[in-house]
Scaffold this active site. Structure first.
Site, PDB file in Angstrom:
ATOM      1  N   LYS A 131       0.741  -1.143  -0.118  1.00 41.74           N
ATOM      2  CA  LYS A 131      -0.023  -0.059   0.074  1.00 41.74           C
ATOM      3  C   LYS A 131       0.893   1.286   0.088  1.00 41.74           C
ATOM      4  O   LYS A 131       0.611   2.207  -1.001  1.00 41.74           O
ATOM      5  CB  LYS A 131      -0.868   0.165   1.230  1.00 41.74           C
ATOM      6  N   ARG A 180      -9.451   0.836   8.993  1.00 42.06           N
ATOM      7  CA  ARG A 180      -9.221  -0.324   9.064  1.00 42.06           C
ATOM      8  C   ARG A 180     -10.401  -1.245   9.687  1.00 42.06           C
ATOM      9  O   ARG A 180     -10.258  -2.421  10.069  1.00 42.06           O
ATOM     10  CB  ARG A 180      -7.997  -0.414  10.041  1.00 42.06           C
ATOM     11  N   ARG A 221      11.663  -6.838   5.400  1.00 42.66           N
ATOM     12  CA  ARG A 221      11.839  -5.111   5.149  1.00 42.66           C
ATOM     13  C   ARG A 221      12.695  -4.679   6.139  1.00 42.66           C
ATOM     14  O   ARG A 221      12.767  -4.981   7.295  1.00 42.66           O
ATOM     15  CB  ARG A 221      10.380  -4.640   5.546  1.00 42.66           C
ATOM     16  N   ARG A 250      11.753  -2.681  11.809  1.00 44.24           N
ATOM     17  CA  ARG A 250      10.543  -2.196  12.748  1.00 44.24           C
ATOM     18  C   ARG A 250      10.134  -3.260  13.650  1.00 44.24           C
ATOM     19  O   ARG A 250      10.048  -4.472  13.141  1.00 44.24           O
ATOM     20  CB  ARG A 250       9.345  -1.996  11.778  1.00 44.24           C
ATOM     21  N   ARG A 258      -0.734  -9.013  13.271  1.00 43.12           N
ATOM     22  CA  ARG A 258      -1.067  -8.084  12.341  1.00 43.12           C
ATOM     23  C   ARG A 258      -2.078  -8.552  11.248  1.00 43.12           C
ATOM     24  O   ARG A 258      -3.007  -7.993  10.823  1.00 43.12           O
ATOM     25  CB  ARG A 258      -0.139  -7.188  11.504  1.00 43.12           C
TER      26      ARG A 258
HETATM   27  P1  AMP Z   1       1.194   0.649   8.748  1.00 40.81           P
HETATM   28  O1  AMP Z   1       2.253   1.205   8.641  1.00 40.81           O
HETATM   29  O2  AMP Z   1       0.042   1.012   7.942  1.00 40.81           O
HETATM   30  O3  AMP Z   1       1.276  -0.942   8.684  1.00 40.81           O
HETATM   31  O4  AMP Z   1       0.458   0.850  10.142  1.00 40.81           O
HETATM   32  C1  AMP Z   1       1.488   0.538  11.356  1.00 40.81           C
HETATM   33  C2  AMP Z   1       0.473   0.192  12.644  1.00 40.81           C
HETATM   34  O5  AMP Z   1      -0.068   1.788  12.997  1.00 40.81           O
HETATM   35  C3  AMP Z   1      -0.499  -0.704  12.584  1.00 40.81           C
HETATM   36  O6  AMP Z   1      -0.022  -1.975  12.758  1.00 40.81           O
HETATM   37  C4  AMP Z   1      -1.704  -0.297  13.636  1.00 40.81           C
HETATM   38  O7  AMP Z   1      -0.935  -0.505  14.924  1.00 40.81           O
HETATM   39  C5  AMP Z   1      -1.312   1.319  13.391  1.00 40.81           C
HETATM   40  N1  AMP Z   1      -2.533   1.567  12.491  1.00 40.81           N
HETATM   41  C6  AMP Z   1      -2.107   2.380  11.383  1.00 40.81           C
HETATM   42  N2  AMP Z   1      -3.302   2.686  10.664  1.00 40.81           N
HETATM   43  C7  AMP Z   1      -4.350   2.331  11.716  1.00 40.81           C
HETATM   44  C8  AMP Z   1      -5.776   2.418  11.663  1.00 40.81           C
HETATM   45  N3  AMP Z   1      -6.361   2.966  10.840  1.00 40.81           N
HETATM   46  N4  AMP Z   1      -6.615   1.880  12.834  1.00 40.81           N
HETATM   47  C9  AMP Z   1      -5.779   1.851  13.759  1.00 40.81           C
HETATM   48  N5  AMP Z   1      -4.413   1.452  14.108  1.00 40.81           N
HETATM   49  C10 AMP Z   1      -3.932   1.853  12.757  1.00 40.81           C
END
Ligand code: AMP
Length: 208
Positions: A13, A88, A122, A155, A166
Site C-alpha cells: 500500500k 481499518r 523489510r 521495525r 497484524r
Molecule cells: P502501517 O504502517 O499501515 O502498517 O501501520 C502500522 C501500525 O499503525 C498498525 O499495525 C497499527 O498498529 C497502527 N495503525 C495504522 N493505521 C491504523 C488504523 N487505521 N487504525 C488503527 N491502527 C492503525
C-alpha cells in the site's frame, strides 16, 4: 479524487501510494506514518500508542478517527487525497463516510506466505524512512541507506510474532470492509503479486 488503499500489511500500500501521490498531485496520508511520527516526537499521542503499534494491534478507533479527521481538514486535501491504512475497522469506515466522500477503494491482495516474506525482510532507514528489502530491494551496502547513508533497522512490528498478529487483526477487522465498499460500488480489486511497476500500472488504469 478521494482514494483509499485497502489490503493486508505487506501488500505494498505504502509503496504504490507514494508513487500515485506524485502522479495525481494529491497528498498521501498514511496513518501508520502519522503514528510513527508521533512516537518519534514522543508527544502525548506517541506515548499512548507506542506499545500498541509495536505489538501489531490497532490503535483505538476514537483516537485514529480524530487524527484522520484533523488531517483531512488541512487545505492540501481540497483536491483529493490518498488514504493509506485507514479505514481499518467498520467503525472507521462509517466515520469516514460521515466527514468525507470516497471515490475509489484500491484493494491490493496477496497470499500470506508472500506477505510474511515481504514484511520480515523489510528494512527501514532510521533517518529518512526509506524502505528496502533484504532480497527484493537490497541496499548497495548492507545495513546502510542508499539515499542518505542512514542506518537500516527492522521495525518492531515487522518481527514475526507481531506480523502474525497484524495478519490476524487484518482478517478479523479490516477484510470485512471489502464487502462494505463493494456494496457502495467503489471497490477496485488489484493483484499485488507482480513487480511494483506492474501493480502501479494496474492502479493508474483504474484511477483514470
Ligand atoms: P502501517 O504502517 O499501515 O502498517 O501501520 C502500522 C501500525 O499503525 C498498525 O499495525 C497499527 O498498529 C497502527 N495503525 C495504522 N493505521 C491504523 C488504523 N487505521 N487504525 C488503527 N491502527 C492503525
Amino acid at each position: 479524487m478521494n482514494v483509499i488503499f485497502l489490503g493486508p500489511p505487506g501488500s505494498g500500500k505504502g509503496t504504490i501510494a507514494s508513487k500515485i501521490t506524485k502522479e495525481l498531485k494529491i497528498p498521501h496520508i498514511s496513518t501508520g506514518d502519522l503514528f510513527r511520527a508521533a512516537i518519534k516526537a514522543e508527544n502525548d499521542l506517541g506515548l499512548k500508542i507506542k506499545s500498541i503499534i509495536e505489538a501489531g494491534d490497532l490503535v483505538p478507533d476514537e483516537v485514529t478517527i480524530e487524527v484522520v479527521k484533523r488531517r483531512l481538514d488541512e487545505s492540501d486535501t481540497n483536491d483529493g487525497y490518498i488514504l493509506d491504512g485507514f479505514p481499518r475497522t467498520p467503525a472507521q469506515a462509517e466515520a469516514l463516510g460521515k466527514f468525507s466522500t470516497v471515490d475509489k477503494v484500491i484493494d491490493l491482495s496477496l497470499n500470506d506466505e508472500e506477505l510474511i516474506k515481504r514484511l520480515s525482510g523489510r528494512r527501514v532507514c532510521k533517518s529518512c524512512g526509506n524502505s528496502f528489502h533484504v532480497d527484493f530491494v537490497p541496499p548497495k551496502k548492507d545495513g546502510i541507506c542508499d539515499d542518505c547513508g542512514g542506518e537500516l533497522y527492522t521495525r518492531k512490528d515487522d518481527q514475526i510474532d507481531s506480523i502474525k498478529n497484524r495478519l490476524e487483526v487484518y482478517y478479523s477487522q479490516t477484510e470485512p470492509l471489502k464487502a462494505y465498499y463493494k456494496e457502495l460500488g467503489s471497490l477496485c480489486p488489484i493483484d499485488a503479486s507482480p513487480a511494483p511497476s506492474e501493480v502501479l500500472k494496474s492502479v493508474l488504469e483504474v484511477l483514470k
